[in-house]
Design a protein around this motif. Structure first.
Motif, PDB file in Angstrom:
ATOM      1  N   LEU A 230       0.834  -1.201   0.000  1.00  0.00           N
ATOM      2  CA  LEU A 230       0.000   0.000   0.000  1.00  0.00           C
ATOM      3  C   LEU A 230       0.867   1.248   0.000  1.00  0.00           C
ATOM      4  O   LEU A 230       0.554   2.238  -0.664  1.00  0.00           O
ATOM      5  N   ARG A 231       1.970   1.208   0.717  1.00  0.00           N
ATOM      6  CA  ARG A 231       2.922   2.324   0.766  1.00  0.00           C
ATOM      7  C   ARG A 231       3.447   2.638  -0.639  1.00  0.00           C
ATOM      8  O   ARG A 231       3.507   3.797  -1.050  1.00  0.00           O
ATOM      9  N   LYS A 232       3.808   1.585  -1.375  1.00  0.00           N
ATOM     10  CA  LYS A 232       4.300   1.797  -2.744  1.00  0.00           C
ATOM     11  C   LYS A 232       3.237   2.457  -3.606  1.00  0.00           C
ATOM     12  O   LYS A 232       3.528   3.383  -4.366  1.00  0.00           O
ATOM     13  N   GLU A 233       2.019   1.972  -3.489  1.00  0.00           N
ATOM     14  CA  GLU A 233       0.933   2.534  -4.294  1.00  0.00           C
ATOM     15  C   GLU A 233       0.633   3.973  -3.885  1.00  0.00           C
ATOM     16  O   GLU A 233       0.407   4.834  -4.733  1.00  0.00           O
ATOM     17  N   PHE A 234       0.632   4.249  -2.586  1.00  0.00           N
ATOM     18  CA  PHE A 234       0.389   5.609  -2.099  1.00  0.00           C
ATOM     19  C   PHE A 234       1.445   6.566  -2.648  1.00  0.00           C
ATOM     20  O   PHE A 234       1.115   7.639  -3.157  1.00  0.00           O
ATOM     21  N   LEU A 235       2.704   6.178  -2.551  1.00  0.00           N
ATOM     22  CA  LEU A 235       3.771   7.058  -3.037  1.00  0.00           C
ATOM     23  C   LEU A 235       3.703   7.235  -4.553  1.00  0.00           C
ATOM     24  O   LEU A 235       3.930   8.336  -5.070  1.00  0.00           O
ATOM     25  N   TYR A 236       3.380   6.171  -5.267  1.00  0.00           N
ATOM     26  CA  TYR A 236       3.228   6.294  -6.715  1.00  0.00           C
ATOM     27  C   TYR A 236       2.074   7.241  -7.042  1.00  0.00           C
ATOM     28  O   TYR A 236       2.202   8.129  -7.892  1.00  0.00           O
TER      29      TYR A 236
ATOM     30  N   MET B 109       0.917   9.574  -5.239  1.00  0.00           N
ATOM     31  CA  MET B 109       1.337  10.937  -4.900  1.00  0.00           C
ATOM     32  C   MET B 109       1.980  11.590  -6.120  1.00  0.00           C
ATOM     33  O   MET B 109       1.719  12.744  -6.430  1.00  0.00           O
ATOM     34  N   THR B 110       2.799  10.829  -6.852  1.00  0.00           N
ATOM     35  CA  THR B 110       3.449  11.391  -8.043  1.00  0.00           C
ATOM     36  C   THR B 110       2.453  11.573  -9.186  1.00  0.00           C
ATOM     37  O   THR B 110       2.604  12.492  -9.994  1.00  0.00           O
TER      38      THR B 110
ATOM     39  N   ASN C 122       3.869  16.571  11.448  1.00  0.00           N
ATOM     40  CA  ASN C 122       4.215  17.231  12.707  1.00  0.00           C
ATOM     41  C   ASN C 122       3.028  17.953  13.329  1.00  0.00           C
ATOM     42  O   ASN C 122       2.865  17.944  14.541  1.00  0.00           O
ATOM     43  N   GLN C 123       2.222  18.585  12.502  1.00  0.00           N
ATOM     44  CA  GLN C 123       1.085  19.337  13.012  1.00  0.00           C
ATOM     45  C   GLN C 123      -0.185  18.485  12.988  1.00  0.00           C
ATOM     46  O   GLN C 123      -0.904  18.414  13.974  1.00  0.00           O
ATOM     47  N   ASP C 124      -0.461  17.868  11.852  1.00  0.00           N
ATOM     48  CA  ASP C 124      -1.582  16.933  11.740  1.00  0.00           C
ATOM     49  C   ASP C 124      -0.994  15.541  11.866  1.00  0.00           C
ATOM     50  O   ASP C 124      -0.219  15.113  11.013  1.00  0.00           O
ATOM     51  N   ASN C 125      -1.333  14.846  12.922  1.00  0.00           N
ATOM     52  CA  ASN C 125      -0.685  13.574  13.247  1.00  0.00           C
ATOM     53  C   ASN C 125      -1.288  12.389  12.507  1.00  0.00           C
ATOM     54  O   ASN C 125      -1.615  11.370  13.099  1.00  0.00           O
ATOM     55  N   PHE C 126      -1.458  12.554  11.209  1.00  0.00           N
ATOM     56  CA  PHE C 126      -1.888  11.443  10.368  1.00  0.00           C
ATOM     57  C   PHE C 126      -1.184  11.598   9.032  1.00  0.00           C
ATOM     58  O   PHE C 126      -0.853  12.701   8.608  1.00  0.00           O
ATOM     59  N   LEU C 127      -0.948  10.484   8.385  1.00  0.00           N
ATOM     60  CA  LEU C 127      -0.261  10.484   7.108  1.00  0.00           C
ATOM     61  C   LEU C 127      -1.055  11.267   6.076  1.00  0.00           C
ATOM     62  O   LEU C 127      -2.263  11.067   5.933  1.00  0.00           O
ATOM     63  N   HIS C 128      -0.378  12.142   5.367  1.00  0.00           N
ATOM     64  CA  HIS C 128      -0.924  12.846   4.215  1.00  0.00           C
ATOM     65  C   HIS C 128       0.256  13.432   3.453  1.00  0.00           C
ATOM     66  O   HIS C 128       1.289  13.746   4.045  1.00  0.00           O
ATOM     67  N   ALA C 129       0.119  13.539   2.151  1.00  0.00           N
ATOM     68  CA  ALA C 129       1.214  14.010   1.304  1.00  0.00           C
ATOM     69  C   ALA C 129       0.798  15.286   0.592  1.00  0.00           C
ATOM     70  O   ALA C 129      -0.217  15.321  -0.107  1.00  0.00           O
ATOM     71  N   HIS C 130       1.603  16.338   0.766  1.00  0.00           N
ATOM     72  CA  HIS C 130       1.361  17.624   0.118  1.00  0.00           C
ATOM     73  C   HIS C 130       2.031  17.649  -1.251  1.00  0.00           C
ATOM     74  O   HIS C 130       3.145  17.150  -1.411  1.00  0.00           O
ATOM     75  N   VAL C 131       1.366  18.273  -2.214  1.00  0.00           N
ATOM     76  CA  VAL C 131       1.951  18.520  -3.534  1.00  0.00           C
ATOM     77  C   VAL C 131       1.813  20.017  -3.797  1.00  0.00           C
ATOM     78  O   VAL C 131       0.704  20.542  -3.867  1.00  0.00           O
ATOM     79  N   PHE C 132       2.964  20.679  -3.904  1.00  0.00           N
ATOM     80  CA  PHE C 132       2.997  22.119  -4.125  1.00  0.00           C
ATOM     81  C   PHE C 132       3.574  22.433  -5.497  1.00  0.00           C
ATOM     82  O   PHE C 132       4.643  21.938  -5.849  1.00  0.00           O
TER      83      PHE C 132
END
Length: 152
Positions: A58-64, A66-67, A89-99
């Motif tokens: 699932l980690r591999k799929e999540f990171l893929y 994300m891209t 650090n602020q929100d204590n749950f996994l989430h990936a930002h894309v800027f």
């Protein structure tokens, strides 16, 4: 409970208005703030404290994915560069930002992480997501993601 009090649960139950697409490993959402137009977040479908707590496949799929979200943002806003960020650090749950970073950003911020922007950029009502201001960008990102889903 308001949708933003638990963004993952509200994405799962259909009450999170920021969801653009449900991917295999998570939900692609448009950012509440758009001082960097196209800012998006990938939320997992289940809460994890960190990326390392997620099962390997699932980690591999999540990171893929994300891209893939990054590809969608890039197609929509043609950035100079994309930044990906997973902090927790602020929100204590996994989430990936894309800027989406642009050459038109203020010089004092252009080569620094987005977190160097003053708080006003993040909370200024002029930068808050609205369909009127940012709906066209959201639609382009969503269209890209829907095409990705249709081809997989």
């Amino acid at each position: 409970m308001e949708w933003y009090e638990n963004r993952i649960a509200s994405a799962k139950n259909g009450t999170n208005p920021m969801v653009m697409a449900e991917l295999n490993a998570g939900f692609a959402v448009i950012g509440d703030t758009q001082f960097l137009p196209g800012y998006s977040v990938l939320l997992p479908k289940e809460e994890f404290a960190s990326l390392n707590d997620m099962p390997h496949e699932l980690r591999k799929e999540f990171l893929y994915e994300m891209t893939v979200l990054g590809d969608a943002v890039a197609a929509a806003v043609k950035p100079t560069r994309l930044n990906y960020d997973i902090l927790g650090n602020q929100d204590n749950f996994l989430h990936a930002h894309v800027f989406a970073r642009q050459a038109t950003e203020p010089a004092r911020h252009r080569q620094l992480p987005v977190w160097s922007y003053e708080r006003d950029y993040w909370v200024n009502e002029d930068n808050a997501y609205t369909d009127e201001k940012f709906g066209a960008i959201r639609a382009k990102i969503t269209e890209y993601l829907n095409n990705y889903l249709a081809s997989n």
